[in-house]
Design an enzyme around this catalytic site. Structure first.
Site, PDB file in Angstrom:
ATOM      1  N   ASP A 244       0.820  -1.204   0.000  1.00  0.00           N
ATOM      2  CA  ASP A 244       0.000   0.000   0.000  1.00  0.00           C
ATOM      3  C   ASP A 244       0.857   1.258   0.000  1.00  0.00           C
ATOM      4  O   ASP A 244       2.077   1.202   0.000  1.00  0.00           O
ATOM      5  CB  ASP A 244      -1.083  -0.036   1.080  1.00  0.00           C
ATOM      6  CG  ASP A 244      -0.564  -0.292   2.467  1.00  0.00           C
ATOM      7  OD1 ASP A 244      -1.268  -0.971   3.229  1.00  0.00           O
ATOM      8  OD2 ASP A 244       0.544   0.182   2.780  1.00  0.00           O
ATOM      9  N   LYS A 266      -4.980   2.659  -1.039  1.00  0.00           N
ATOM     10  CA  LYS A 266      -5.437   3.080   0.288  1.00  0.00           C
ATOM     11  C   LYS A 266      -4.985   4.495   0.586  1.00  0.00           C
ATOM     12  O   LYS A 266      -4.185   4.731   1.465  1.00  0.00           O
ATOM     13  CB  LYS A 266      -4.874   2.163   1.385  1.00  0.00           C
ATOM     14  CG  LYS A 266      -5.421   0.770   1.402  1.00  0.00           C
ATOM     15  CD  LYS A 266      -6.617   0.673   2.317  1.00  0.00           C
ATOM     16  CE  LYS A 266      -6.927  -0.764   2.620  1.00  0.00           C
ATOM     17  NZ  LYS A 266      -6.050  -1.279   3.635  1.00  0.00           N
ATOM     18  N   GLY A 297       2.337  -0.705   5.760  1.00  0.00           N
ATOM     19  CA  GLY A 297       3.108   0.254   6.551  1.00  0.00           C
ATOM     20  C   GLY A 297       3.025  -0.078   8.033  1.00  0.00           C
ATOM     21  O   GLY A 297       2.023  -0.622   8.493  1.00  0.00           O
ATOM     22  N   GLY A 298       4.083   0.205   8.773  1.00  0.00           N
ATOM     23  CA  GLY A 298       4.070   0.025  10.225  1.00  0.00           C
ATOM     24  C   GLY A 298       3.896  -1.422  10.620  1.00  0.00           C
ATOM     25  O   GLY A 298       4.581  -2.314  10.114  1.00  0.00           O
ATOM     26  N   ILE A 302      -1.797  -2.993  13.702  1.00  0.00           N
ATOM     27  CA  ILE A 302      -2.168  -1.711  14.314  1.00  0.00           C
ATOM     28  C   ILE A 302      -2.760  -0.835  13.223  1.00  0.00           C
ATOM     29  O   ILE A 302      -2.054  -0.402  12.312  1.00  0.00           O
ATOM     30  CB  ILE A 302      -0.963  -1.052  15.014  1.00  0.00           C
ATOM     31  CG1 ILE A 302      -0.535  -1.944  16.180  1.00  0.00           C
ATOM     32  CG2 ILE A 302      -1.325   0.353  15.490  1.00  0.00           C
ATOM     33  CD1 ILE A 302       0.533  -1.396  17.045  1.00  0.00           C
ATOM     34  N   THR A 327       5.622   0.038  14.507  1.00  0.00           N
ATOM     35  CA  THR A 327       4.472   0.885  14.213  1.00  0.00           C
ATOM     36  C   THR A 327       4.879   2.359  14.187  1.00  0.00           C
ATOM     37  O   THR A 327       5.894   2.733  14.777  1.00  0.00           O
ATOM     38  CB  THR A 327       3.360   0.608  15.244  1.00  0.00           C
ATOM     39  OG1 THR A 327       2.192   1.279  14.819  1.00  0.00           O
ATOM     40  CG2 THR A 327       3.737   1.059  16.643  1.00  0.00           C
ATOM     41  N   ALA A 328       4.073   3.166  13.466  1.00  0.00           N
ATOM     42  CA  ALA A 328       4.410   4.586  13.293  1.00  0.00           C
ATOM     43  C   ALA A 328       4.664   5.270  14.639  1.00  0.00           C
ATOM     44  O   ALA A 328       5.569   6.101  14.751  1.00  0.00           O
ATOM     45  CB  ALA A 328       3.295   5.290  12.535  1.00  0.00           C
ATOM     46  N   MET A 379      -3.879   8.686  11.627  1.00  0.00           N
ATOM     47  CA  MET A 379      -4.857   9.166  10.639  1.00  0.00           C
ATOM     48  C   MET A 379      -5.612  10.380  11.168  1.00  0.00           C
ATOM     49  O   MET A 379      -6.819  10.501  10.982  1.00  0.00           O
ATOM     50  CB  MET A 379      -5.862   8.041  10.298  1.00  0.00           C
ATOM     51  CG  MET A 379      -5.184   6.832   9.687  1.00  0.00           C
ATOM     52  SD  MET A 379      -6.284   5.412   9.556  1.00  0.00           S
ATOM     53  CE  MET A 379      -6.209   4.737  11.198  1.00  0.00           C
ATOM     54  N   GLY A 408       7.313  10.640   9.250  1.00  0.00           N
ATOM     55  CA  GLY A 408       8.269  10.255  10.290  1.00  0.00           C
ATOM     56  C   GLY A 408       9.256   9.198   9.836  1.00  0.00           C
ATOM     57  O   GLY A 408       8.918   8.323   9.033  1.00  0.00           O
TER      58      GLY A 408
HETATM   59  N1  SAH Z   1      -0.224  -0.054  10.413  1.00  0.00           N
HETATM   60  C1  SAH Z   1       0.332   1.281  10.450  1.00  0.00           C
HETATM   61  C2  SAH Z   1      -0.741   2.340  10.563  1.00  0.00           C
HETATM   62  C3  SAH Z   1      -1.656   2.412   9.405  1.00  0.00           C
HETATM   63  S1  SAH Z   1      -2.822   3.679   9.541  1.00  0.00           S
HETATM   64  C4  SAH Z   1       1.335   1.375  11.625  1.00  0.00           C
HETATM   65  O1  SAH Z   1       1.396   0.473  12.459  1.00  0.00           O
HETATM   66  O2  SAH Z   1       2.058   2.366  11.670  1.00  0.00           O
HETATM   67  C5  SAH Z   1      -2.036   4.966   8.672  1.00  0.00           C
HETATM   68  C6  SAH Z   1      -1.581   6.059   9.623  1.00  0.00           C
HETATM   69  O3  SAH Z   1      -0.334   5.693  10.220  1.00  0.00           O
HETATM   70  C7  SAH Z   1      -1.273   7.366   8.944  1.00  0.00           C
HETATM   71  O4  SAH Z   1      -2.453   8.113   8.719  1.00  0.00           O
HETATM   72  C8  SAH Z   1      -0.404   8.024   9.981  1.00  0.00           C
HETATM   73  O5  SAH Z   1      -1.162   8.511  11.041  1.00  0.00           O
HETATM   74  C9  SAH Z   1       0.402   6.858  10.508  1.00  0.00           C
HETATM   75  N2  SAH Z   1       1.725   6.764   9.878  1.00  0.00           N
HETATM   76  C10 SAH Z   1       2.224   5.726   9.195  1.00  0.00           C
HETATM   77  N3  SAH Z   1       3.482   5.971   8.786  1.00  0.00           N
HETATM   78  C11 SAH Z   1       3.799   7.195   9.234  1.00  0.00           C
HETATM   79  C12 SAH Z   1       4.961   8.009   9.133  1.00  0.00           C
HETATM   80  N4  SAH Z   1       6.044   7.599   8.494  1.00  0.00           N
HETATM   81  N5  SAH Z   1       4.931   9.224   9.715  1.00  0.00           N
HETATM   82  C13 SAH Z   1       3.825   9.654  10.361  1.00  0.00           C
HETATM   83  N6  SAH Z   1       2.710   8.932  10.485  1.00  0.00           N
HETATM   84  C14 SAH Z   1       2.684   7.718   9.928  1.00  0.00           C
END
Ligand code: SAH
Length: 460
Positions: A244, A266, A297-298, A302, A327-328, A379, A408
């Site tokens: 994604d 997404k 991502g992350g 989560i 996670t972020a 988000m 980040g």
């Molecule tokens: N599963 C992911 C979250 C998905 S929801 C995790 O665990 O991180 C998507 C949200 O994650 C984004 O809207 C933002 O709030 C956050 N996010 C993901 N990567 C980020 C980054 N590099 N910097 C800041 N926020 C981030």
């Protein structure tokens, strides 16, 4: 020059004269490979000698060290002349390792990585031992933990070519096995269970009913160095990758070059593939017998809808594995210099979705306004005005520190800070880009103190 060869030793007894750290390391390497270690001329076993070692006397002056007694001699007394004198007493034909500069000391030890019956050696011809051990460490991190136990168990399965008669069957068996679930868990499984699992893999390969599997992999927040070793290993072997938007280019660059790449999007309210279509695709690809990676991502569990994806897989009977990611919240907090908890300021931390349905405020705002708690909104950029308004309305002090971290852990990271009553203006003024993470709590104050960390300074 040196030739890299393996030495066959019919009489696996290694004699040691001396006890320096280099010699001990070599003796341990030999013992690991099954040799018996004999310490010559010692009263006691040296500290750190391999457990199975024994003591023996040195031969009388005038007698030589014989081939019938030793398959290999390690000589390192710490005094070069003494080493040379000993080497001179070794019967011709007995291989000798010694740091002494002597034509008969012809054995060198490459850096070795042992995984059960498998031995990987790195040989720089003795020139760059540090390069060799660096490379050995790299390889070490790449190999799955259970590899040794799995291969050990495979020894008991005999000659595979009797059961897997075509080269294709054998190749597909080994690839499946080495890329699959089992090799990551083999070291934690009871031997009988491992043996049964291997048996069924062999049977499957023999009957041609090999199924694909799905890996739900957390890619971390952006910096490719924050991928886990397991994630890296799995994306390097994928047949097809569904990723994604949050997964960075640098991370995608680490996917196996000839894997099929599918962007499943997404973006806020602009889904490239609907969730149930993604779920369905995962099932179909796996049923075609492919190794499918769903890269998210992350962390997949989560706010990642990982739960829904595995539900569909489980219903369809597709094998899957979830690989957690950073996670972020963890990534952004670390790179922005904000500890999410702290003895003095926050004893708990709460991850909240800021994705508000139709701008409704149906979150438990009262619970969010508590002393000593850090709030992390995922988000939350679009909903930030509502979030700030509701928190203040439910009693949060207007001067509560807030940080918004954009992109980040990437080189484009920007951190905007302020108070809960002013953060909306500050963010509007700075035109930050998604993805953003909002951290609210006293801990944000620590950022100034911890700025010496350098990461946050250099990244914004
Ligand atoms: N599963 C992911 C979250 C998905 S929801 C995790 O665990 O991180 C998507 C949200 O994650 C984004 O809207 C933002 O709030 C956050 N996010 C993901 N990567 C980020 C980054 N590099 N910097 C800041 N926020 C981030």
């Amino acid at each position: 020059m040196t030739l890299t060869v393996s030495l066959r030793i019919d009489h696996p007894v290694v004699g040691c004269i001396g006890s320096g750290p280099r010699l001990l390391a070599k003796a341990r390497a030999c013992a690991e490979q099954g040799a018996r270690i004999v310490w010559l001329g010692h009263d006691d076993l040296p500290n750190e000698a391999p457990a199975s070692s024994v003591l023996s006397t040195l031969p009388e002056p005038g007698n030589s060290l014989l081939r019938v007694d030793y398959g290999l001699l390690l000589i390192d007394t710490g005094v070069a002349e003494d080493d040379t004198a000993w080497i001179a007493r070794v019967e011709e034909g007995v291989p000798v390792w010694s740091p002494a500069d002597h034509p008969s000391a012809r054995v060198q030890f490459p850096a070795t990585l042992q995984r059960g019956p498998l031995r990987i050696t790195v040989d720089t011809g003795g020139r760059w031992p540090t390069v060799a051990s660096w490379l050995r460490q790299k390889l070490d991190t790449l190999l799955p933990e259970g590899l040794g136990d799995l291969l050990q168990q495979m020894i008991h399965k005999g000659d595979l070519s009797e059961r897997l008669t075509t080269p294709h069957q054998r190749r597909s068996f080994w690839y499946r096995l080495l890329d699959g679930n089992l090799v990551a868990r083999a070291h934690q499984m009871p031997k009988a269970e491992l043996s049964d699992a291997l048996e069924s893999s062999i049977r499957k390969a023999a009957s041609g009913t090999v199924k694909g599997e799905v890996f739900l992999v957390g890619a971390g927040p952006g910096d490719p160095d924050l991928l886990t070793l397991k994630a890296l290993r799995i994306i390097a072997q994928a047949d097809v990758v569904l990723y994604d938007r949050l997964v960075s280019r640098d991370i995608l660059a680490r996917v196996r070059a000839d894997a099929e790449m599918i962007h499943v999007g997404k973006q806020r309210s602009k889904h490239t593939l609907a969730q149930d279509q993604i779920n369905q695709r995962l099932v179909e690809f796996a049923q075609e017998g492919r190794t499918v990676v769903r890269l998210k991502g992350g962390d997949p569990f989560i706010f990642g809808r990982g739960g829904e994806e595995i539900e569909t897989l489980a219903e369809a009977g597709v094998a899957f594995q979830v690989v957690p990611g950073i996670t972020a919240a963890s990534g952004c907090a670390a790179y922005a210099g904000i500890p999410l908890t702290h003895r003095d300021y926050a004893q708990s931390v709460r991850f909240v979705t800021g994705h508000l349905k139709n701008d409704t405020c149906d979150l438990p705002w009262k619970d969010f306004v508590q002393n000593n708690q850090t709030l992390v909104f995922y988000m939350g950029l679009v909903g930030l005005p509502v979030i700030a308004r509701e928190l203040i309305a439910h009693g949060m002090p207007a001067d509560m520190p807030v940080a918004l971290v954009s992109k980040g852990t990437t080189p484009e990271q920007v951190v905007v800070t302020g108070r809960i009553d002013s953060i909306v203006e500050n963010v509007e003024a700075s035109e930050v880009k998604a993805p953003t993470l909002i951290i609210i709590g006293e801990v944000v104050k620590l950022r100034e103190k911890l700025d010496w960390l350098g990461q946050s300074v250099s990244l914004n």
